[in-house]
Motif scaffolding. Structure first.
Motif, PDB file in Angstrom:
ATOM      1  N   LEU A 120      44.789  32.675  37.219  1.00 14.17           N
ATOM      2  CA  LEU A 120      44.160  31.744  36.285  1.00 14.17           C
ATOM      3  C   LEU A 120      43.853  30.409  36.955  1.00 14.17           C
ATOM      4  N   ALA A 121      44.790  29.900  37.753  1.00 11.61           N
ATOM      5  CA  ALA A 121      44.570  28.623  38.449  1.00 11.61           C
ATOM      6  C   ALA A 121      43.402  28.736  39.424  1.00 11.61           C
ATOM      7  N   ALA A 122      43.353  29.855  40.161  1.00 15.77           N
ATOM      8  CA  ALA A 122      42.263  30.069  41.115  1.00 15.77           C
ATOM      9  C   ALA A 122      40.935  30.231  40.390  1.00 15.77           C
ATOM     10  N   ALA A 123      40.945  30.959  39.284  1.00 19.51           N
ATOM     11  CA  ALA A 123      39.723  31.178  38.519  1.00 19.51           C
ATOM     12  C   ALA A 123      39.218  29.872  37.921  1.00 19.51           C
ATOM     13  N   LYS A 161      33.804  25.010  39.739  1.00 28.23           N
ATOM     14  CA  LYS A 161      32.958  24.643  40.871  1.00 28.23           C
ATOM     15  C   LYS A 161      31.595  25.321  40.826  1.00 28.23           C
ATOM     16  N   ARG A 162      31.559  26.607  40.455  1.00 30.78           N
ATOM     17  CA  ARG A 162      30.333  27.394  40.603  1.00 30.78           C
ATOM     18  C   ARG A 162      29.760  27.914  39.285  1.00 30.78           C
ATOM     19  N   GLY A 163      30.495  27.738  38.170  1.00 31.06           N
ATOM     20  CA  GLY A 163      30.030  28.308  36.920  1.00 31.06           C
ATOM     21  C   GLY A 163      30.281  29.802  36.876  1.00 31.06           C
ATOM     22  N   ALA A 208      30.380  32.095  40.366  1.00 28.43           N
ATOM     23  CA  ALA A 208      31.762  32.387  40.759  1.00 28.43           C
ATOM     24  C   ALA A 208      31.875  33.806  41.301  1.00 28.43           C
ATOM     25  N   ARG A 209      32.733  33.990  42.298  1.00 28.85           N
ATOM     26  CA  ARG A 209      32.922  35.302  42.907  1.00 28.85           C
ATOM     27  C   ARG A 209      34.364  35.750  42.723  1.00 28.85           C
ATOM     28  N   VAL A 210      34.531  36.960  42.260  1.00 29.52           N
ATOM     29  CA  VAL A 210      35.876  37.504  42.051  1.00 29.52           C
ATOM     30  C   VAL A 210      36.624  37.598  43.378  1.00 29.52           C
ATOM     31  N   ASP A 211      35.920  37.894  44.452  1.00 29.34           N
ATOM     32  CA  ASP A 211      36.557  37.943  45.770  1.00 29.34           C
ATOM     33  C   ASP A 211      37.186  36.602  46.128  1.00 29.34           C
ATOM     34  N   GLU A 212      36.471  35.528  45.834  1.00 33.05           N
ATOM     35  CA  GLU A 212      36.986  34.192  46.140  1.00 33.05           C
ATOM     36  C   GLU A 212      38.204  33.873  45.281  1.00 33.05           C
ATOM     37  N   LYS A 223      45.797  34.704  46.274  1.00 33.98           N
ATOM     38  CA  LYS A 223      46.602  35.607  47.100  1.00 33.98           C
ATOM     39  C   LYS A 223      46.913  36.903  46.333  1.00 33.98           C
ATOM     40  N   ALA A 224      45.874  37.408  45.713  1.00 34.69           N
ATOM     41  CA  ALA A 224      45.963  38.648  44.940  1.00 34.69           C
ATOM     42  C   ALA A 224      44.830  39.550  45.412  1.00 34.69           C
ATOM     43  N   ASN A 225      44.611  40.637  44.718  1.00 39.72           N
ATOM     44  CA  ASN A 225      43.458  41.481  45.022  1.00 39.72           C
ATOM     45  C   ASN A 225      42.650  41.707  43.748  1.00 39.72           C
ATOM     46  N   LYS A 226      41.428  42.168  43.917  1.00 41.83           N
ATOM     47  CA  LYS A 226      40.526  42.322  42.780  1.00 41.83           C
ATOM     48  C   LYS A 226      41.085  43.289  41.746  1.00 41.83           C
TER      49      LYS A 226
END
Length: 205
Positions: free
Chosen positions: A12-15, A21-23, A27-31, A37-40
């Motif tokens: 959630l914090a990363a999202a 930043k990107r809307g 936004a990219r799920v990979d990023e 520090k998780a995976n898709k």
């Protein structure tokens, strides 16, 4: 369970950072996965798809500001003091949490289609409107506020006089030929906001 909660919080914090930043579109799920520090697969497991993750991030952004408002304990203050504290809080929150504003802007671009699916928002805002309504009623009883003020309209106004200034700080600094984010400019604006709201609400500002 603790590991799952920690992973969910990191995602959630990363999202939040990525969407702010990107809307939603950029936004990219990979990023998000890299930041968390998780995976898709884990993101999809906890949150469904990218749209659902965005909705939850926007929900949590509103939960955070409404939760912070509850800590002000405005019900224990005289009405004028409580209202000034709310205006100060709103201004300070916008300054300290710029991601909140960009997330709200992003959701407005999507015509609030994600919030329409939210089960939290209605209850959350009903509680907030009730809090402001109680504050206004208390002010009328104390003889300091005018009767008949709509708490929803008041909240919109408090938000707007801070929100517009901050979202237009770059263009405004050019147009008005002053640094709108200089410390003295921010303090001047806060004082103007407080005076504006008090003149709107009070029997005698």
């Amino acid at each position: 369970m603790r590991d799952a909660d920690a992973t969910r919080a990191r995602i959630l914090a990363a999202a939040k950072k990525e969407f702010a930043k990107r809307g939603l579109g950029g936004a990219r799920v990979d990023e998000i996965a890299d930041r968390a520090k998780a995976n898709k697969r884990m993101i999809y497991h906890y949150f469904g798809n990218k749209e659902d993750l965005f909705r939850i991030v926007v929900e949590e952004a509103y939960v955070d500001i409404r939760t912070a408002e509850q800590t002000l304990e405005l019900e224990h203050l005289p009405a004028r003091e409580a209202l000034e504290k709310l205006v100060r809080f709103t201004w300070d929150y916008y300054l300290k949490n710029p991601e909140f504003i960009t997330l709200v802007n992003s959701e407005n671009l999507h015509k609030a289609r994600h919030l329409k699916k939210s089960e939290k928002i209605e209850q959350l805002f009903r509680r907030f409107v009730d809090m402001v309504g109680d504050l206004l009623d208390r002010g009328v009883e104390e003889g300091v506020f005018r009767p008949g003020i709509d708490p929803v309209q008041l909240n919109i106004t408090i938000a707007a006089i801070g929100y517009y200034y901050i979202t237009n700080r770059f263009t405004g600094s050019i147009v008005f030929q002053r640094d709108l984010m200089a410390p003295e400019a921010l303090q001047e604006r806060l004082e103007f906001n407080i005076e504006t709201i008090m003149r709107l609400v009070c029997v005698s500002p």
